[in-house]
Design a protein around this motif. Sequence first.
Motif, PDB file in Angstrom:
ATOM      1  N   THR A 597       0.827  -1.206   0.000  1.00  0.00           N
ATOM      2  CA  THR A 597       0.000   0.000   0.000  1.00  0.00           C
ATOM      3  C   THR A 597       0.863   1.259   0.000  1.00  0.00           C
ATOM      4  O   THR A 597       2.008   1.261   0.458  1.00  0.00           O
ATOM      5  N   GLY A 598       0.269   2.311  -0.531  1.00  0.00           N
ATOM      6  CA  GLY A 598       0.852   3.640  -0.493  1.00  0.00           C
ATOM      7  C   GLY A 598      -0.232   4.640  -0.153  1.00  0.00           C
ATOM      8  O   GLY A 598      -1.369   4.530  -0.642  1.00  0.00           O
ATOM      9  N   VAL A 599       0.071   5.642   0.671  1.00  0.00           N
ATOM     10  CA  VAL A 599      -0.926   6.589   1.162  1.00  0.00           C
ATOM     11  C   VAL A 599      -0.396   8.003   1.021  1.00  0.00           C
ATOM     12  O   VAL A 599       0.783   8.278   1.291  1.00  0.00           O
ATOM     13  N   ALA A 600      -1.297   8.894   0.603  1.00  0.00           N
ATOM     14  CA  ALA A 600      -0.993  10.324   0.581  1.00  0.00           C
ATOM     15  C   ALA A 600      -2.210  11.056   1.130  1.00  0.00           C
ATOM     16  O   ALA A 600      -3.341  10.755   0.750  1.00  0.00           O
ATOM     17  N   HIS A 601      -1.981  12.009   2.036  1.00  0.00           N
ATOM     18  CA  HIS A 601      -3.117  12.739   2.615  1.00  0.00           C
ATOM     19  C   HIS A 601      -2.672  14.147   2.992  1.00  0.00           C
ATOM     20  O   HIS A 601      -1.485  14.406   3.260  1.00  0.00           O
ATOM     21  N   ALA A 602      -3.637  15.035   2.997  1.00  0.00           N
ATOM     22  CA  ALA A 602      -3.370  16.439   3.333  1.00  0.00           C
ATOM     23  C   ALA A 602      -4.617  17.036   3.942  1.00  0.00           C
ATOM     24  O   ALA A 602      -5.747  16.704   3.536  1.00  0.00           O
ATOM     25  N   ALA A 603      -4.451  17.938   4.914  1.00  0.00           N
ATOM     26  CA  ALA A 603      -5.576  18.602   5.554  1.00  0.00           C
ATOM     27  C   ALA A 603      -5.897  19.900   4.825  1.00  0.00           C
ATOM     28  O   ALA A 603      -5.067  20.474   4.114  1.00  0.00           O
ATOM     29  N   LYS A 604      -7.097  20.373   4.991  1.00  0.00           N
ATOM     30  CA  LYS A 604      -7.543  21.605   4.341  1.00  0.00           C
ATOM     31  C   LYS A 604      -6.671  22.774   4.776  1.00  0.00           C
ATOM     32  O   LYS A 604      -6.392  22.958   5.965  1.00  0.00           O
ATOM     33  N   GLY A 605      -6.223  23.526   3.765  1.00  0.00           N
ATOM     34  CA  GLY A 605      -5.400  24.687   4.046  1.00  0.00           C
ATOM     35  C   GLY A 605      -4.018  24.359   4.564  1.00  0.00           C
ATOM     36  O   GLY A 605      -3.337  25.232   5.118  1.00  0.00           O
ATOM     37  N   GLY A 606      -3.597  23.114   4.413  1.00  0.00           N
ATOM     38  CA  GLY A 606      -2.282  22.715   4.901  1.00  0.00           C
ATOM     39  C   GLY A 606      -2.217  22.550   6.403  1.00  0.00           C
ATOM     40  O   GLY A 606      -1.131  22.610   6.996  1.00  0.00           O
ATOM     41  N   GLY A 607      -3.369  22.321   7.048  1.00  0.00           N
ATOM     42  CA  GLY A 607      -3.386  22.167   8.502  1.00  0.00           C
ATOM     43  C   GLY A 607      -2.859  20.812   8.945  1.00  0.00           C
ATOM     44  O   GLY A 607      -2.460  19.967   8.139  1.00  0.00           O
ATOM     45  N   PHE A 608      -2.888  20.632  10.265  1.00  0.00           N
ATOM     46  CA  PHE A 608      -2.353  19.388  10.838  1.00  0.00           C
ATOM     47  C   PHE A 608      -3.433  18.327  11.061  1.00  0.00           C
ATOM     48  O   PHE A 608      -3.135  17.141  11.109  1.00  0.00           O
ATOM     49  N   VAL A 609      -4.688  18.747  11.232  1.00  0.00           N
ATOM     50  CA  VAL A 609      -5.774  17.811  11.530  1.00  0.00           C
ATOM     51  C   VAL A 609      -6.676  17.705  10.324  1.00  0.00           C
ATOM     52  O   VAL A 609      -7.228  18.715   9.857  1.00  0.00           O
ATOM     53  N   SER A 610      -6.834  16.479   9.812  1.00  0.00           N
ATOM     54  CA  SER A 610      -7.665  16.233   8.635  1.00  0.00           C
ATOM     55  C   SER A 610      -8.950  15.542   9.045  1.00  0.00           C
ATOM     56  O   SER A 610      -8.974  14.716   9.971  1.00  0.00           O
ATOM     57  N   GLY A 611     -10.027  15.886   8.349  1.00  0.00           N
ATOM     58  CA  GLY A 611     -11.306  15.214   8.608  1.00  0.00           C
ATOM     59  C   GLY A 611     -11.369  13.829   8.011  1.00  0.00           C
ATOM     60  O   GLY A 611     -12.313  13.078   8.281  1.00  0.00           O
ATOM     61  N   ASP A 612     -10.385  13.500   7.172  1.00  0.00           N
ATOM     62  CA  ASP A 612     -10.323  12.153   6.587  1.00  0.00           C
ATOM     63  C   ASP A 612      -9.500  11.234   7.481  1.00  0.00           C
ATOM     64  O   ASP A 612      -8.544  11.660   8.132  1.00  0.00           O
ATOM     65  N   SER A 613      -9.883   9.964   7.479  1.00  0.00           N
ATOM     66  CA  SER A 613      -9.104   8.934   8.167  1.00  0.00           C
ATOM     67  C   SER A 613      -9.031   7.719   7.255  1.00  0.00           C
ATOM     68  O   SER A 613      -9.937   7.466   6.464  1.00  0.00           O
ATOM     69  N   TYR A 614      -7.943   6.986   7.369  1.00  0.00           N
ATOM     70  CA  TYR A 614      -7.777   5.773   6.566  1.00  0.00           C
ATOM     71  C   TYR A 614      -7.203   4.680   7.452  1.00  0.00           C
ATOM     72  O   TYR A 614      -6.640   4.932   8.521  1.00  0.00           O
ATOM     73  N   SER A 615      -7.361   3.434   6.989  1.00  0.00           N
ATOM     74  CA  SER A 615      -6.859   2.297   7.762  1.00  0.00           C
ATOM     75  C   SER A 615      -6.640   1.116   6.830  1.00  0.00           C
ATOM     76  O   SER A 615      -7.421   0.887   5.901  1.00  0.00           O
ATOM     77  N   THR A 616      -5.564   0.395   7.057  1.00  0.00           N
ATOM     78  CA  THR A 616      -5.303  -0.880   6.377  1.00  0.00           C
ATOM     79  C   THR A 616      -5.219  -1.951   7.459  1.00  0.00           C
ATOM     80  O   THR A 616      -4.404  -1.843   8.379  1.00  0.00           O
ATOM     81  N   ILE A 617      -6.068  -2.965   7.355  1.00  0.00           N
ATOM     82  CA  ILE A 617      -6.238  -3.944   8.433  1.00  0.00           C
ATOM     83  C   ILE A 617      -6.001  -5.338   7.893  1.00  0.00           C
ATOM     84  O   ILE A 617      -6.689  -5.773   6.960  1.00  0.00           O
ATOM     85  N   ASP A 618      -5.026  -6.037   8.468  1.00  0.00           N
ATOM     86  CA  ASP A 618      -4.830  -7.451   8.164  1.00  0.00           C
ATOM     87  C   ASP A 618      -5.657  -8.238   9.176  1.00  0.00           C
ATOM     88  O   ASP A 618      -5.294  -8.358  10.341  1.00  0.00           O
TER      89      ASP A 618
END
Length: 826
Positions: A597-618
């Motif tokens: 897997t590869g992941v890229a994420h960014a918060a609105k306005g370059g902030g530190f807290v994003s409303g999106d969350s992701y998870s990879t579960i074995d």
Amino acid sequence: MAKMEHTFIEPGRNVNLKETKVEFSKGVSRLQLKLGVIFFQKGIVLLLIGFLLGRALILSHLTPFSLPFFASVYMMRRKKSPIVLFGLAAGSLSISMGNAFYTLISGIVFLLIYKTIGRLHKDEIKVIPFYVFVVSFLSKCGYFYIAGNQNITLYDGMMAGVEASLTFILTLIFMQCIPLISLRKRKKTLKTEEVISLIILFASVLTGTIGWTIYDLSVEHILSRYLVLLLAFVAGATVGSTVGVVTGLIFSLANVSSFYQMSLLAFSGLLGGLLKEGKKIGTAVGLLIATLLIGMYGEVKTPLIVNIYESSIAIFLLLLTPKSLTSKLAKHIPGTNEYTQEQQQYIRKIRDITVNRVEQFSSVFQALSKSFSQFDQWREFDHEDQELDYFLSNVTERTCQNCFKKEQCWAKNFNKTYDLMKKVIYETDKGEGVIPQRVHRELDKHCSKSKKVEDAILQELTFYQANQKLKKQVKESRKLVAEQLLGVSEVMGDFAKEIQRERENHHKQEEMILDSLQDFGLDVEQVEIYSLNVGNVDIDMTIPYCNGHGECEKIIAPLLSDILGETIIVQKEECASYPNGFCYVTFRSAQAFVVETGVAHAAKGGGFVSGDSYSTIDLGTRKYAVAISDGMGNGERAHQESNETLRLLQKILQSGIEEKVAIKSVNSVLSLRTTDEIFSTLDLAMIDLQDASVRFLKIGSTPSFIKRGDKVIKIESSNLPMGMIQEFDVDVVSEQMKAGDLLIMMSDGIFEGPKHVENYDLWMRRKIREIETKDPQEIADLIMEEVIRTRSGMIDDDMTIVVAKLEHNTPKWAAIPAGKGKEMIS
């Protein structure tokens, strides 16, 4: 004459041998039960043991057995102590009057000392051996003083000390034995120390038979050899030789001329245990061989023919011993097959009880689910009419009850009035509180208080709609709870089946694998196979210290891969911490596919807290989950909502509940825990690592894409976000992936992020198709970079993209041919 015989001789009845056999066995069981009550509960066994121990001597004039046995019985079974003291005194009396007097006095002195100062100690059991030591020493010194004409020599003091020391040790031993031979509820299993203690007790009891003869045959020799034969036959060479050594040692202490008996008994126990596979005859042959060898080549005063007669009688007693007694005795001795079977039976019983309880819980949850789902079915037909009648009764109570035309409307023209009121209610509900002019004129023509009726209907309709909405929510919640209970019931049912599934016996395969590895030159201590099912191989091995060279991963796993015909890997390895130790390794089947897997994420306005969350579960059950959740809005609250969604989903999926039920459960929690309009989307992909099939469950999420070479496959579904409504159907989209395919999942910030783009779908397809790299992380970074570039470097929404690449699981080490091992296993 024939007629007369036929007349006088009546035909005999048919005898039911099966019923007769059952009745006989019941009679034997009742007799055994009565004998057990008489001998054990009434204390007859303790009386007989006391009599023989009262006769037992050490070094011709020491009697260390009486006082320890009396003290042990007094502490463990106080009510039986008078019987035991009587038996000890009677046994001592058979030797001499002085011994009987000494036995009684020492018992009485023990009671006086214990009654005087015994209560000062918190733990009475621990101090009893010390009391016995003091009482024995003082009593023996007093006995020597009286017998020696008021004179005690140094030798007498030393002998008194020796006897006191023996009483101290014997008290510790007898206190372990008394509960085993006297209590009503005896233990099912014995510790090794308890077995040795019982052997010492039996040997001590047999010393009480010294001097008894039958036709010049020694009773002590017959009984001791029978005891050794019995335990050697039941427990094998180890216990048999131990019994022989202990019994012979105690006999030699009682009578120095019997020292050769220790060699005979120990040798008999060893040979009898080694030959126990030949049943009782094999054990008997062991005794005869030992008797002949010791009798011919040992320094034995007893004639050989006498020894043979004594051994023959012991063998005869062994042959008379019922199998039920030997089997029952074997169940209590660790190391025997009967003991192992008893333990397995106990474990199986506990397992069956556990399975039964789990199945009961499963049936309870299933019944609850059925009850919740069928609660309103019987009311569905007349529910609407009943609700309408209640509605009209509330309206007429406030309007028609005091009207002068009540009789004319509801008595003479009931059907017309009822239909008109029903029509007004329907049109008012349909028009959202606005009554059509046509219906208004019709009502005004029929009713003299039409305005009042309309106001009452509007007011009552508000309550009715609120009530209907509440009932609908309750019904939906009940349905959701029914589905959750059914999911829990299925999980518990599967768990019960897993518990009930016994481990198969793979002894033959274990030996084959062990031989194959050893033929290859590997030193393997032990192989334990738990499963050989394809795709679910589970093997444990114990190997000597490998010095960290990794031979399990480099050699043993490739060899097993060739033997079993599938890729085997090292799942867990515990290496020894010192050179002479052992390493414990677990080998499992490798998955057919792996996910990178590869992941890229960014918060609105370059902030530190994003409303999106992701998870990879074995998930461990050949399933791999990839999930993205997008909380409504941005910032901390949206992050908490999306993160909570994935956290709940992960916990429920790991419990084994099916994906659709898991998602509905999460939606129920999110919709019921708060009244705020906080929603979140969910994009879940469940990848099967054995056949590469994928199940997509999309709840308010954007489309996902599968890239296969130059081909891009779109995956989409239409569901509202989680938490928005309580009742919704989860659309499941299935797709078959192949090795090398790329799965691209994204939030709306990525999919709808490009600026000045009319068709997001075509734009995203084109960008994915144009990407040349196959590295998941590079793909995620490139797509996010392209989206941000279209907005001149601005991030107007939270962005998350997860790229998963499916590949064949290529083992690190190739399989090593193991010769004939593979053919043997198959």
